[in-house]
Write a protein that holds these residues in place. Structure first.
Motif, short mmCIF file in Angstrom:
data_model
loop_
_atom_site.label_atom_id
_atom_site.label_comp_id
_atom_site.label_asym_id
_atom_site.label_seq_id
_atom_site.Cartn_x
_atom_site.Cartn_y
_atom_site.Cartn_z
N VAL A 39 1.65 -6.02 -8.99
CA VAL A 39 2.01 -4.61 -8.85
C VAL A 39 2.33 -4.30 -7.38
O VAL A 39 3.32 -3.63 -7.08
N HIS A 40 1.53 -4.81 -6.47
CA HIS A 40 1.77 -4.56 -5.04
C HIS A 40 3.07 -5.23 -4.58
O HIS A 40 3.77 -4.70 -3.70
N LEU A 41 3.39 -6.38 -5.16
CA LEU A 41 4.63 -7.06 -4.78
C LEU A 41 5.85 -6.23 -5.20
O LEU A 41 6.81 -6.09 -4.42
N VAL A 42 5.81 -5.66 -6.39
CA VAL A 42 6.93 -4.83 -6.85
C VAL A 42 7.03 -3.57 -5.99
O VAL A 42 8.13 -3.14 -5.62
N ILE A 43 5.88 -2.96 -5.67
CA ILE A 43 5.89 -1.77 -4.81
C ILE A 43 6.48 -2.12 -3.44
O ILE A 43 7.24 -1.34 -2.86
N ALA A 44 6.15 -3.31 -2.92
CA ALA A 44 6.72 -3.75 -1.64
C ALA A 44 8.24 -3.82 -1.72
O ALA A 44 8.94 -3.39 -0.79
N GLU A 57 14.73 5.15 -5.29
CA GLU A 57 13.65 4.29 -5.77
C GLU A 57 12.32 5.02 -5.74
O GLU A 57 12.09 5.93 -4.94
N HIS A 58 11.42 4.59 -6.61
CA HIS A 58 10.12 5.24 -6.79
C HIS A 58 9.04 4.22 -6.45
O HIS A 58 8.63 3.44 -7.30
N ALA A 59 8.61 4.21 -5.18
CA ALA A 59 7.68 3.19 -4.69
C ALA A 59 6.24 3.60 -4.94
O ALA A 59 5.52 4.03 -4.04
N ALA A 60 5.83 3.49 -6.19
CA ALA A 60 4.46 3.80 -6.59
C ALA A 60 4.17 2.98 -7.84
O ALA A 60 5.08 2.35 -8.40
N PRO A 61 2.91 2.92 -8.29
CA PRO A 61 2.63 2.15 -9.51
C PRO A 61 3.52 2.53 -10.69
O PRO A 61 3.95 1.67 -11.46
N GLN A 62 3.83 3.84 -10.82
CA GLN A 62 4.71 4.26 -11.91
C GLN A 62 6.07 3.61 -11.79
O GLN A 62 6.65 3.15 -12.78
N GLY A 63 6.61 3.59 -10.57
CA GLY A 63 7.90 2.96 -10.34
C GLY A 63 7.85 1.47 -10.57
O GLY A 63 8.80 0.87 -11.10
N ALA A 64 6.74 0.84 -10.17
CA ALA A 64 6.60 -0.59 -10.37
C ALA A 64 6.58 -0.94 -11.86
O ALA A 64 7.20 -1.92 -12.29
N ALA A 265 3.67 -6.79 0.59
CA ALA A 265 4.02 -8.12 0.07
C ALA A 265 2.96 -9.14 0.49
O ALA A 265 2.57 -10.01 -0.31
N ALA A 266 2.49 -9.04 1.74
CA ALA A 266 1.44 -9.95 2.20
C ALA A 266 0.16 -9.76 1.39
O ALA A 266 -0.51 -10.73 1.01
N PHE A 267 -0.17 -8.50 1.09
CA PHE A 267 -1.37 -8.23 0.30
C PHE A 267 -1.21 -8.80 -1.11
O PHE A 267 -2.17 -9.32 -1.70
N ALA A 268 -0.01 -8.71 -1.66
CA ALA A 268 0.25 -9.23 -3.00
C ALA A 268 0.02 -10.74 -3.04
O ALA A 268 -0.65 -11.27 -3.94
N VAL A 269 0.57 -11.44 -2.05
CA VAL A 269 0.40 -12.91 -1.99
C VAL A 269 -1.07 -13.24 -1.76
O VAL A 269 -1.60 -14.20 -2.34
N PHE A 270 -1.74 -12.44 -0.93
CA PHE A 270 -3.17 -12.64 -0.69
C PHE A 270 -3.96 -12.53 -1.99
O PHE A 270 -4.84 -13.35 -2.28
N CYS A 271 -3.65 -11.52 -2.80
CA CYS A 271 -4.37 -11.32 -4.07
C CYS A 271 -4.22 -12.53 -4.98
O CYS A 271 -5.19 -13.00 -5.59
N VAL A 272 -3.00 -13.06 -5.08
CA VAL A 272 -2.74 -14.19 -5.95
C VAL A 272 -3.37 -15.46 -5.38
O VAL A 272 -4.03 -16.23 -6.09
N ALA A 273 -3.17 -15.68 -4.07
CA ALA A 273 -3.66 -16.91 -3.44
C ALA A 273 -5.18 -16.99 -3.44
O ALA A 273 -5.76 -18.07 -3.59
#
Length: 280
Positions: A39-44, A57-64, A265-273
């Protein structure tokens, strides 16, 4: 308590511990961190598009959620995302109730438990958006709901003060989030001993950048609520989407938005890694 009577709190804690220690919940926790990262990656990506000039564009969870639904196999992705997020929420609620035993200071432990509860609530909210989208109803806009809540507060006695208190709460969360990144305190809740040294270093760097970026995003939201409180105008409040659109209109706003997008985007990769390294 009288002899023979069962302590309901102790019973709840015992059941939560049993649930938290189950293999299924542990697996869902790992999958959930990955879903949370997606979700954070899409928001990024959406924030990046806003920074580059796409104001629609709608940069929020709803938009993601909407963006994911529009992709090939979007239905499958949303089902997996919803299951992962609800599982993540369950693991976070268990942590909030009986977790963080490795933290010695009681005040710090309570703060971590509140943070886990907050992540659980956010995960349930985003998971519910995914379910709503699957049922054929667009996720909608978070800005309108938050502006409606702000408008309701402003109609109450001392409404401006109440909205100001909301701004103060969000500000505290923002500062705590930035502090978590700067001090790398997120490492205390992780066990990365099984990771190679190079991987550990990159996970740390991604965590620092990601947590600071999230804190700065929260800071911009706090600013919107503060502006609404001072002007008594609910239209000036809003969520992440409005905060980012508002930010890009200022000098150096585009640079700041690009930095926030990179941080998310960094936080998204951090979450997955680091999904498998989070202590439970």
């Amino acid at each position: 308590m009288k002899p023979g009577k069962v302590d309901p709190v102790a019973g709840l804690v015992r059941r939560a511990r049993q649930v938290e220690n189950s293999r299924l919940v542990r697996f869902l926790g790992v999958a959930g961190w990955s879903a949370y990262g997606l979700v954070h990656l899409v928001i990024a990506g959406l924030a990046l598009q806003i920074a580059l000039g796409d104001r629609a564009e709608h940069a929020a969870p709803q938009g993601a959620i909407g963006k994911l639904a529009a992709q090939p196999l979007g239905t499958v992705v949303l089902v997996v995302l919803a299951v992962g997020l609800f599982g993540f929420a369950l693991s976070q609620f268990c942590l909030a109730l009986i977790g963080f035993g490795w933290v010695r200071e009681q005040a710090v432990r309570a703060t971590r438990q509140l943070g886990a509860a907050g992540r659980g609530v956010v995960a349930v909210s985003i998971g519910a958006l995914a379910v709503k989208q699957l049922m054929g109803s667009p996720a909608g806009s978070g800005n309108s709901r938050q502006q409606g809540l702000t408008a309701t507060l402003l109609t109450l006695p001392a409404g401006g003060l109440l909205v100001g208190l909301v701004a103060a709460v969000v500000l505290v969360v923002a500062v705590a989030t930035v502090r978590r990144g700067v001090l790398r305190s997120f490492e205390e809740d992780m066990d990365m001993r099984s990771f190679p040294g190079g991987v550990r270093r990159w996970v740390r760097r991604l965590g620092v950048v990601g947590w600071i970026a999230k804190g700065l995003a929260y800071l911009s939201i706090a600013g919107l609520f503060a502006a609404a409180a001072l002007s008594v105008d609910a239209r000036k409040s809003g969520g992440l989407d409005q905060a980012l659109h508002f930010l890009v209109g200022y000098p150096f706003g585009q640079v700041a938005l690009l930095a926030i997008a990179a941080g998310f985007a960094a936080f998204a990769v951090f979450c997955v890694a680091a999904a498998s390294a989070h202590r439970r």
